[in-house]
Design a protein around this motif. Structure first.
Motif, short mmCIF file in Angstrom:
data_model
loop_
_atom_site.label_atom_id
_atom_site.label_comp_id
_atom_site.label_asym_id
_atom_site.label_seq_id
_atom_site.Cartn_x
_atom_site.Cartn_y
_atom_site.Cartn_z
N ASN A 56 -22.48 116.87 21.45
CA ASN A 56 -21.14 116.95 20.88
C ASN A 56 -20.55 118.36 20.96
O ASN A 56 -19.44 118.59 20.49
CB ASN A 56 -21.15 116.52 19.41
N HIS A 57 -21.30 119.29 21.51
CA HIS A 57 -20.86 120.69 21.53
C HIS A 57 -20.37 121.08 22.93
O HIS A 57 -21.07 120.90 23.92
CB HIS A 57 -22.00 121.62 21.12
N THR A 58 -19.17 121.63 22.99
CA THR A 58 -18.63 122.13 24.26
C THR A 58 -18.58 123.65 24.20
O THR A 58 -18.01 124.24 23.28
CB THR A 58 -17.21 121.58 24.51
N THR A 59 -19.19 124.27 25.18
CA THR A 59 -19.19 125.72 25.29
C THR A 59 -18.09 126.11 26.28
O THR A 59 -18.06 125.60 27.39
CB THR A 59 -20.55 126.23 25.81
N PRO A 60 -17.17 126.99 25.88
CA PRO A 60 -16.09 127.37 26.78
C PRO A 60 -16.59 128.21 27.95
O PRO A 60 -17.70 128.76 27.91
CB PRO A 60 -15.15 128.18 25.89
N ALA A 61 -15.78 128.31 28.98
CA ALA A 61 -16.10 129.17 30.11
C ALA A 61 -16.31 130.59 29.61
O ALA A 61 -15.72 131.00 28.60
CB ALA A 61 -14.97 129.12 31.14
N SER A 62 -17.15 131.35 30.32
CA SER A 62 -17.47 132.70 29.88
C SER A 62 -17.81 133.58 31.08
O SER A 62 -18.00 133.09 32.19
CB SER A 62 -18.64 132.68 28.90
N PHE A 63 -17.90 134.87 30.82
CA PHE A 63 -18.36 135.81 31.84
C PHE A 63 -19.25 136.84 31.16
O PHE A 63 -19.14 137.08 29.96
CB PHE A 63 -17.20 136.48 32.59
N THR A 64 -20.14 137.43 31.94
CA THR A 64 -21.12 138.38 31.41
C THR A 64 -20.97 139.73 32.08
O THR A 64 -20.85 139.80 33.31
CB THR A 64 -22.55 137.84 31.62
N LEU A 65 -20.98 140.78 31.27
CA LEU A 65 -20.92 142.15 31.77
C LEU A 65 -22.27 142.84 31.55
O LEU A 65 -22.89 142.67 30.50
CB LEU A 65 -19.85 142.95 31.03
N HIS A 66 -22.71 143.60 32.54
CA HIS A 66 -23.92 144.42 32.41
C HIS A 66 -23.46 145.79 31.95
O HIS A 66 -22.68 146.46 32.62
CB HIS A 66 -24.64 144.51 33.76
#
Length: 157
Positions: A56-66
């Motif tokens: 039932n959980h939707t995770t939104p789009a994301s981006f990762t920074l180093h």
């Protein structure tokens, strides 16, 4: 730019600055400065992840920074990453895009690829890969389209 704009337009390997718009506290206030730096910093875009649903959980789009590596004598003991949802209220700026001719070393092919290293050219990328063992690594040369319009490279289809 918004977080959604970074997700849509910034190529993998771009240097991204983010800020909450508050002024930097004086150096003598160590705790306030550390809190400020958690919302005002810079990092290299290493990964984009599309929205997904589990149960039932939707995770939104994301981006990762180093944001950096910590260690001594050439041995990295800690890598610091920060992941942002496309709904993040912070302001983002593309500081630097990878130049044409640079080569991205990615951990795998496809949309879930993560940047391992950004090299100046193919020879430097192959040298880095020879000294860092990654079995499924892929070399991806930066082309003019990546720098001009933000190719969306690294996004899952």
């Amino acid at each position: 730019m918004s977080a959604q704009s970074i997700y849509d337009q910034a190529p993998i390997g771009a240097l991204i600055r983010y800020s909450d718009g508050t002024p930097r506290p004086p150096q003598r206030f160590k705790n306030k400065l550390a809190a400020w730096e958690s919302n005002n910093n810079v990092g290299r875009l290493v990964r984009k992840a599309e929205s997904h649903t589990i149960g039932n959980h939707t995770t939104p789009a994301s981006f990762t920074l180093h944001q950096g590596d910590f260690g001594s004598a050439g041995v990295v003991v800690l890598k610091v990453f920060k992941t942002f949802s496309v709904g993040s209220p912070l302001a983002f700026t593309i500081v630097e895009r990878p130049a044409p001719g640079m080569v991205r070393v990615l951990d795998r092919t496809g949309g879930r690829a993560e940047l391992l290293h950004l090299a100046a050219d193919r020879a430097a990328a192959q040298a880095w890969l020879a000294s860092h063992r990654y079995s499924d690594a892929v070399l991806d040369e930066v082309i003019d389209d990546d720098t001009a319009a933000g190719s969306g490279e690294g996004r899952a289809a």
